[in-house]
Design a protein around this motif. Structure first.
Motif, PDB file in Angstrom:
ATOM      1  N   GLY A  53       0.777  -1.240   0.000  1.00  0.00           N
ATOM      2  CA  GLY A  53       0.000   0.000   0.000  1.00  0.00           C
ATOM      3  C   GLY A  53       0.803   1.281   0.000  1.00  0.00           C
ATOM      4  O   GLY A  53       0.224   2.375   0.093  1.00  0.00           O
ATOM      5  N   VAL A  54       2.120   1.197  -0.115  1.00  0.00           N
ATOM      6  CA  VAL A  54       2.943   2.408  -0.212  1.00  0.00           C
ATOM      7  C   VAL A  54       2.796   2.959  -1.632  1.00  0.00           C
ATOM      8  O   VAL A  54       3.014   2.223  -2.601  1.00  0.00           O
ATOM      9  CB  VAL A  54       4.423   2.115   0.089  1.00  0.00           C
ATOM     10  CG1 VAL A  54       5.258   3.384  -0.036  1.00  0.00           C
ATOM     11  CG2 VAL A  54       4.578   1.506   1.485  1.00  0.00           C
ATOM     12  N   PRO A  55       2.437   4.228  -1.801  1.00  0.00           N
ATOM     13  CA  PRO A  55       2.261   4.762  -3.156  1.00  0.00           C
ATOM     14  C   PRO A  55       3.585   4.910  -3.893  1.00  0.00           C
ATOM     15  O   PRO A  55       4.620   5.181  -3.281  1.00  0.00           O
ATOM     16  CB  PRO A  55       1.605   6.125  -2.911  1.00  0.00           C
ATOM     17  CG  PRO A  55       1.971   6.492  -1.515  1.00  0.00           C
ATOM     18  CD  PRO A  55       2.102   5.206  -0.758  1.00  0.00           C
ATOM     19  N   ALA A  56       3.552   4.731  -5.200  1.00  0.00           N
ATOM     20  CA  ALA A  56       4.773   4.787  -6.010  1.00  0.00           C
ATOM     21  C   ALA A  56       5.489   6.123  -5.871  1.00  0.00           C
ATOM     22  O   ALA A  56       6.723   6.185  -5.883  1.00  0.00           O
ATOM     23  CB  ALA A  56       4.430   4.525  -7.477  1.00  0.00           C
ATOM     24  N   GLU A  57       4.720   7.207  -5.720  1.00  0.00           N
ATOM     25  CA  GLU A  57       5.350   8.534  -5.639  1.00  0.00           C
ATOM     26  C   GLU A  57       6.103   8.743  -4.326  1.00  0.00           C
ATOM     27  O   GLU A  57       6.868   9.708  -4.195  1.00  0.00           O
ATOM     28  CB  GLU A  57       4.307   9.638  -5.831  1.00  0.00           C
ATOM     29  CG  GLU A  57       3.168   9.626  -4.829  1.00  0.00           C
ATOM     30  CD  GLU A  57       1.964   8.808  -5.283  1.00  0.00           C
ATOM     31  OE1 GLU A  57       0.858   9.075  -4.766  1.00  0.00           O
ATOM     32  OE2 GLU A  57       2.125   7.900  -6.132  1.00  0.00           O
ATOM     33  N   ALA A  58       5.915   7.848  -3.354  1.00  0.00           N
ATOM     34  CA  ALA A  58       6.636   7.949  -2.076  1.00  0.00           C
ATOM     35  C   ALA A  58       7.890   7.085  -2.053  1.00  0.00           C
ATOM     36  O   ALA A  58       8.560   6.993  -1.025  1.00  0.00           O
ATOM     37  CB  ALA A  58       5.716   7.549  -0.928  1.00  0.00           C
ATOM     38  N   ILE A  59       8.227   6.448  -3.179  1.00  0.00           N
ATOM     39  CA  ILE A  59       9.344   5.497  -3.235  1.00  0.00           C
ATOM     40  C   ILE A  59      10.448   5.996  -4.148  1.00  0.00           C
ATOM     41  O   ILE A  59      10.191   6.444  -5.266  1.00  0.00           O
ATOM     42  CB  ILE A  59       8.847   4.117  -3.734  1.00  0.00           C
ATOM     43  CG1 ILE A  59       7.856   3.501  -2.737  1.00  0.00           C
ATOM     44  CG2 ILE A  59      10.025   3.168  -3.962  1.00  0.00           C
ATOM     45  CD1 ILE A  59       7.212   2.217  -3.228  1.00  0.00           C
ATOM     46  N   LEU A  60      11.684   5.907  -3.663  1.00  0.00           N
ATOM     47  CA  LEU A  60      12.869   6.117  -4.497  1.00  0.00           C
ATOM     48  C   LEU A  60      13.671   4.816  -4.502  1.00  0.00           C
ATOM     49  O   LEU A  60      13.725   4.110  -3.494  1.00  0.00           O
ATOM     50  CB  LEU A  60      13.743   7.253  -3.956  1.00  0.00           C
ATOM     51  CG  LEU A  60      13.221   8.684  -4.102  1.00  0.00           C
ATOM     52  CD1 LEU A  60      14.205   9.669  -3.469  1.00  0.00           C
ATOM     53  CD2 LEU A  60      12.972   9.038  -5.563  1.00  0.00           C
ATOM     54  N   ILE A  61      14.321   4.523  -5.633  1.00  0.00           N
ATOM     55  CA  ILE A  61      15.060   3.269  -5.781  1.00  0.00           C
ATOM     56  C   ILE A  61      16.505   3.536  -6.178  1.00  0.00           C
ATOM     57  O   ILE A  61      16.767   4.269  -7.134  1.00  0.00           O
ATOM     58  CB  ILE A  61      14.390   2.363  -6.839  1.00  0.00           C
ATOM     59  CG1 ILE A  61      13.003   1.922  -6.360  1.00  0.00           C
ATOM     60  CG2 ILE A  61      15.267   1.145  -7.141  1.00  0.00           C
ATOM     61  CD1 ILE A  61      12.201   1.177  -7.405  1.00  0.00           C
TER      62      ILE A  61
END
Length: 215
Positions: free
Chosen positions: A85-93
Motif C-alpha cells: 500500500g505504499v504509493p509509487a510517488e513515495a518510493i525512491l530506488i
C-alpha cells in the motif's frame, strides 16, 4: 547440532547487534537491500504508520542474492512496498550498490540528483545488521540523525529455509568481527564491544562458526 550453549552465545551476539532505538517521525525511511524480504515489509509498515513521507530502497545484487535473484534487491523490495500500500510517488530506488558502504554513498548521490536533503533517517536492516549499518552510516554521513530498526522477531523465530540458523550464527559472528576491525579501515565508526559479547564471539569461532569471517 545447535546446542543450548551455542544458542546462549548466539543470543548474546543477536542482542548486541540490536540498537534498541525508540522510533520517532523522520524525513525518510532508508531500507537496505538483502535476501530478507521482511526488511521491505518493515519499511512499508513504518511508512503506513506515517513515520516518514518517503521510502528509499537501496541495493543491487549482493553476496547472497547475486546468482540467485535476477531482479535487483531494491526493485524487489519496492514491489513488496507497493503491494503493502505504499504509493509509487513515495518510493525512491537505488539499485546499483553491492555493500553497506555503497548503500549509503549511492543513496547520497540519488538524493542529491533529486534535489532532496533529508536530515533525519529511519534505517531498516536485518536484525543482526542493525549495529554495523548504524556504524557504517555514521561514518559516511555523520551530520545526519539516524534511528535504526529491523523486522520485529526473535533469534529463535528468525531463521527460515533461505537462511537457516547455522548461517545466521555464522553471519552474526562475521559481522561482529567487522565491527571490531572495520573502523581502522575507515569503513565504520568505532563501537564498544562488551567483554562478555566478545567472549561469546570467541566461543562461537572455536565451535566452527567462522564461515563469514573477513580474511
Amino acid at each position: 547440532m545447535i546446542t543450548s550453549e551455542i544458542m546462549a552465545a548466539a543470543q548474546k551476539l543477536w542482542d548486541y547487534h540490536h540498537m534498541n532505538h525508540t522510533l520517532t517521525p523522520a524525513d525518510c525511511i532508508l531500507a537496505l537491500g538483502s535476501h530478507d524480504l521482511r526488511v521491505a515489509e518493515r519499511a512499508a509498515e513504518l511508512y503506513l504508520k506515517q513515520l516518514a513521507p518517503l521510502v528509499i530502497f537501496s541495493g543491487g545484487l549482493g553476496n547472497v542474492t547475486k546468482g540467485v535473484w535476477t531482479e535487483q534487491e531494491a526493485d524487489r523490495f519496492a514491489q513488496i512496498a507497493l503491494q503493502k500500500g505504499v504509493p509509487a510517488e513515495a518510493i525512491l530506488i537505488e539499485n546499483q550498490s553491492t555493500n553497506t558502504g555503497e548503500n549509503i554513498l549511492f543513496t547520497q548521490k540519488l538524493l542529491h540528483e533529486k534535489g532532496l536533503n533529508p536530515h533525519r533517517f529511519l534505517l531498516v536492516q536485518k536484525p543482526y545488521m542493525e549495529r554495523r549499518s548504524y556504524a557504517t552510516f555514521k561514518k559516511h554521513w555523520p551530520e545526519k540523525e539516524l534511528l535504526v530498526t529491523s523486522p520485529q522477531t526473535t533469534l529463535a523465530d528468525y531463521p527460515n529455509d533461505e537462511i537457516p540458523l547455522e548461517k545466521v550464527i555464522n553471519i552474526m559472528v562475521g559481522d561482529l568481527q567487522r565491527i571490531r576491525i572495520y573502523p581502522a579501515k575507515g569503513f565504520q565508526i568505532p563501537q564498544d564491544i562488551p567483554e562478555d559479547v566478545w567472549d561469546a564471539y570467541e566461543q562461537l569461532v572455536a565451535w566452527g562458526f567462522n564461515k563469514h569471517l573477513a580474511s
